[in-house]
Scaffold this motif. Structure first.
Motif, PDB file in Angstrom:
ATOM      1  N   THR A 197       0.792  -1.144  -0.105  1.00 34.85           N
ATOM      2  CA  THR A 197      -0.180  -0.103  -0.184  1.00 34.85           C
ATOM      3  C   THR A 197       0.749   1.266   0.006  1.00 34.85           C
ATOM      4  O   THR A 197       1.756   1.391   0.732  1.00 34.85           O
ATOM      5  N   PHE A 207       0.774   5.848  -0.427  1.00 36.42           N
ATOM      6  CA  PHE A 207      -0.449   6.885   0.100  1.00 36.42           C
ATOM      7  C   PHE A 207      -0.150   7.921  -0.865  1.00 36.42           C
ATOM      8  O   PHE A 207       1.216   8.214  -0.660  1.00 36.42           O
ATOM      9  N   TYR A 213      -0.323  12.222  -0.846  1.00 37.41           N
ATOM     10  CA  TYR A 213      -0.650  13.264  -0.188  1.00 37.41           C
ATOM     11  C   TYR A 213      -0.379  14.698  -1.037  1.00 37.41           C
ATOM     12  O   TYR A 213       0.646  14.556  -1.696  1.00 37.41           O
ATOM     13  N   LEU A 233      -0.992  17.913   5.779  1.00 38.62           N
ATOM     14  CA  LEU A 233      -1.086  16.840   4.320  1.00 38.62           C
ATOM     15  C   LEU A 233      -2.620  16.298   4.239  1.00 38.62           C
ATOM     16  O   LEU A 233      -3.200  16.077   5.202  1.00 38.62           O
ATOM     17  N   LEU A 241      -4.618  13.671   2.544  1.00 40.07           N
ATOM     18  CA  LEU A 241      -4.537  12.271   1.832  1.00 40.07           C
ATOM     19  C   LEU A 241      -5.600  12.417   0.361  1.00 40.07           C
ATOM     20  O   LEU A 241      -6.709  12.842   0.289  1.00 40.07           O
ATOM     21  N   THR A 289      -5.410   6.431  -1.910  1.00 38.88           N
ATOM     22  CA  THR A 289      -4.469   5.113  -1.481  1.00 38.88           C
ATOM     23  C   THR A 289      -4.467   4.034  -2.477  1.00 38.88           C
ATOM     24  O   THR A 289      -5.172   3.705  -3.384  1.00 38.88           O
ATOM     25  N   ASN A 299      -3.198   0.411  -3.898  1.00 36.98           N
ATOM     26  CA  ASN A 299      -2.899  -0.841  -3.593  1.00 36.98           C
ATOM     27  C   ASN A 299      -2.341  -1.495  -4.799  1.00 36.98           C
ATOM     28  O   ASN A 299      -2.910  -1.378  -6.092  1.00 36.98           O
ATOM     29  N   GLU A 342      -9.915   9.768  -2.183  1.00 36.68           N
ATOM     30  CA  GLU A 342     -10.547  10.446  -0.839  1.00 36.68           C
ATOM     31  C   GLU A 342     -11.824  11.516  -1.704  1.00 36.68           C
ATOM     32  O   GLU A 342     -11.563  11.634  -2.961  1.00 36.68           O
ATOM     33  N   ILE A 380       3.386  14.496  -1.866  1.00 34.33           N
ATOM     34  CA  ILE A 380       4.236  13.495  -1.008  1.00 34.33           C
ATOM     35  C   ILE A 380       3.589  11.995  -0.922  1.00 34.33           C
ATOM     36  O   ILE A 380       2.349  12.041  -0.833  1.00 34.33           O
ATOM     37  N   TRP A 396       3.777   1.676   3.168  1.00 34.94           N
ATOM     38  CA  TRP A 396       3.928   0.944   4.307  1.00 34.94           C
ATOM     39  C   TRP A 396       4.576  -0.246   4.233  1.00 34.94           C
ATOM     40  O   TRP A 396       4.407  -1.169   3.135  1.00 34.94           O
ATOM     41  N   GLU A 435       4.530   1.732  10.766  1.00 34.01           N
ATOM     42  CA  GLU A 435       4.701   2.875  10.466  1.00 34.01           C
ATOM     43  C   GLU A 435       4.843   3.204   8.897  1.00 34.01           C
ATOM     44  O   GLU A 435       5.256   2.436   8.187  1.00 34.01           O
ATOM     45  N   ALA A 436       4.457   4.489   8.745  1.00 31.34           N
ATOM     46  CA  ALA A 436       4.760   4.604   7.301  1.00 31.34           C
ATOM     47  C   ALA A 436       6.067   5.341   6.870  1.00 31.34           C
ATOM     48  O   ALA A 436       6.742   6.225   7.845  1.00 31.34           O
ATOM     49  N   PHE A 489       8.106   7.996   4.311  1.00 32.01           N
ATOM     50  CA  PHE A 489       7.741   8.858   3.261  1.00 32.01           C
ATOM     51  C   PHE A 489       8.885   9.366   2.192  1.00 32.01           C
ATOM     52  O   PHE A 489      10.034   9.117   2.658  1.00 32.01           O
ATOM     53  N   GLY A 490       8.370   9.764   1.268  1.00 33.34           N
ATOM     54  CA  GLY A 490       9.223  10.081  -0.063  1.00 33.34           C
ATOM     55  C   GLY A 490       9.693  11.604   0.356  1.00 33.34           C
ATOM     56  O   GLY A 490       9.141  11.949   1.445  1.00 33.34           O
ATOM     57  N   GLY A 532       9.029  14.137  -1.201  1.00 37.10           N
ATOM     58  CA  GLY A 532       8.216  15.103  -1.872  1.00 37.10           C
ATOM     59  C   GLY A 532       8.612  15.655  -3.156  1.00 37.10           C
ATOM     60  O   GLY A 532       9.731  15.688  -3.573  1.00 37.10           O
ATOM     61  N   PHE A 561       1.769   9.169  16.420  1.00 37.84           N
ATOM     62  CA  PHE A 561       3.251   9.419  15.889  1.00 37.84           C
ATOM     63  C   PHE A 561       3.510  11.146  15.774  1.00 37.84           C
ATOM     64  O   PHE A 561       2.522  11.976  15.793  1.00 37.84           O
ATOM     65  N   TYR A 603       5.769  13.583  13.394  1.00 39.37           N
ATOM     66  CA  TYR A 603       6.792  13.496  12.017  1.00 39.37           C
ATOM     67  C   TYR A 603       7.290  15.083  12.265  1.00 39.37           C
ATOM     68  O   TYR A 603       6.758  15.855  12.523  1.00 39.37           O
ATOM     69  N   GLU A 625      12.292  19.406   2.784  1.00 43.40           N
ATOM     70  CA  GLU A 625      12.505  17.928   2.874  1.00 43.40           C
ATOM     71  C   GLU A 625      11.191  17.390   2.836  1.00 43.40           C
ATOM     72  O   GLU A 625      10.118  18.185   3.246  1.00 43.40           O
ATOM     73  N   GLY A 626      11.099  16.089   2.913  1.00 44.55           N
ATOM     74  CA  GLY A 626       9.824  15.437   3.211  1.00 44.55           C
ATOM     75  C   GLY A 626       9.672  15.049   4.633  1.00 44.55           C
ATOM     76  O   GLY A 626      10.668  15.481   5.265  1.00 44.55           O
ATOM     77  N   LEU A 627       8.644  14.406   5.116  1.00 48.37           N
ATOM     78  CA  LEU A 627       8.459  14.062   6.229  1.00 48.37           C
ATOM     79  C   LEU A 627       9.513  12.875   6.938  1.00 48.37           C
ATOM     80  O   LEU A 627       9.637  11.953   6.034  1.00 48.37           O
ATOM     81  N   LEU A 685       9.739  10.335  10.364  1.00 46.07           N
ATOM     82  CA  LEU A 685       9.311   9.989  11.555  1.00 46.07           C
ATOM     83  C   LEU A 685      10.126  10.453  12.734  1.00 46.07           C
ATOM     84  O   LEU A 685      11.354  10.108  12.732  1.00 46.07           O
ATOM     85  N   LYS A 736       7.115   7.636  18.026  1.00 47.41           N
ATOM     86  CA  LYS A 736       5.946   6.978  17.875  1.00 47.41           C
ATOM     87  C   LYS A 736       5.632   6.522  19.205  1.00 47.41           C
ATOM     88  O   LYS A 736       6.494   5.901  19.895  1.00 47.41           O
ATOM     89  N   PHE A 739       4.383  17.927  12.852  1.00 45.90           N
ATOM     90  CA  PHE A 739       2.882  17.153  12.481  1.00 45.90           C
ATOM     91  C   PHE A 739       2.909  16.075  13.538  1.00 45.90           C
ATOM     92  O   PHE A 739       3.654  15.070  13.632  1.00 45.90           O
ATOM     93  N   LEU A 762      -2.899   7.471   7.620  1.00 44.71           N
ATOM     94  CA  LEU A 762      -2.585   8.257   8.466  1.00 44.71           C
ATOM     95  C   LEU A 762      -3.457   9.603   8.499  1.00 44.71           C
ATOM     96  O   LEU A 762      -3.654  10.285   7.565  1.00 44.71           O
ATOM     97  N   PHE A 803      -3.423  13.322   9.688  1.00 43.92           N
ATOM     98  CA  PHE A 803      -2.588  14.579  10.453  1.00 43.92           C
ATOM     99  C   PHE A 803      -3.214  15.524  11.013  1.00 43.92           C
ATOM    100  O   PHE A 803      -4.159  16.168  10.611  1.00 43.92           O
TER     101      PHE A 803
END
Lengths: 116, 113
Positions: free
Chosen positions: A32, A34, A36, A44, A46, A49, A51, A59, A93, A97, A104-105, A107-108, A110, B34, B36, B42-44, B46, B49, B89, B101, B103
């Motif tokens: 999965t 996501f 944003y 952010l 969403l 999603t 898959n 959304e 962004i 998962w 936890e997720a 993230f790239g 962005g 969490f 972040y 930059e991106g987010l 973590l 948590k 965040f 998630l 936020f």
């Protein structure tokens, strides 16, 4: 830790053109992902999603024909902004998962999209 | 539905000051919580948590405790540095929501030398 690579980090395009953003999980499989969108000084939002192997779930309020999402493999998802307009300018962004950890997720970095 | 509320910002502190950033949540299930951090350009990432009540997440001198009775997850640091300047965040993940998630609005922290 797990790494998610997003490309490009920034892009400028002309109105009416399409832009593709890639999101790759480099060292894990992500069933999965996501997508944003982040407006200036806001949180952010969403968008959808994604898959692996199935259609994305969008959304409410997000146009699926405008924001095309493809998740063809366990390590790659793409977001294509079609017929971009200046109001699509934003920070996009992705997150993924980890199938094994699932706690936890990641993230790239962005993508800053500017439509002129 | 699920929601996360963060205190209004921005926040400006002097180096070595104490930091508290409030975060409260509402959730239908028993969420994971969490924090972040997003550094400029930059991106987010973590930061920390917690997955169950009374758990304390900690990283880089930051701490937050999962308080189920007050539905809060406030972020604290005893002595901030200029390098902590970023957007923070608060977020939750409801186990029943396919790991999405939710936020808060984020808060910008600026630390002066």
């Amino acid at each position: 830790g797990a790494v998610v690579s997003q490309h490009p980090s920034w892009v400028i395009c002309k109105s009416g053109t399409s832009v593709k953003i890639e999101c790759r999980s480099l060292d894990f499989q992500a069933t999965t992902m996501f997508w944003y969108r982040q407006f200036p000084k806001q949180s952010l939002m969403l968008m959808a999603t994604s898959n692996e192997g199935s259609k994305a779930t969008y959304e409410q309020g997000v146009e699926k024909d405008k924001f095309l999402i493809n998740h063809a493999s366990l390590t790659l998802s793409t977001l294509t902004v079609t017929s971009a307009h200046p109001e699509d300018s934003s920070f996009y962004i992705c997150s993924a998962w980890d199938r094994a950890k699932n706690t936890e997720a990641f993230f790239g970095q962005g993508t800053r999209l500017t439509v002129v | 539905g699920d929601s996360v509320t963060q205190m209004e910002g921005p926040v400006t502190l002097s180096e070595e000051a104490f930091l508290t950033i409030n975060c409260t949540y509402t959730a239908t299930g028993y969420p994971s919580l969490f924090w972040y951090v997003q550094y400029p350009g930059e991106g987010l990432q973590l930061l920390l948590k917690a997955t169950k009540a009374d758990d304390k997440g900690s990283n880089k001198g930051f701490e937050a405790t999962y308080r189920k009775e007050t539905t809060s997850f406030h972020l604290e640091k005893g002595s901030v540095q200029v390098s902590d300047s970023a957007v923070y965040f608060c977020a939750l993940s409801d186990p029943g929501a396919n790991s999405k998630l939710t936020f808060g609005k984020g808060i910008t922290l600026s630390v002066r030398p």
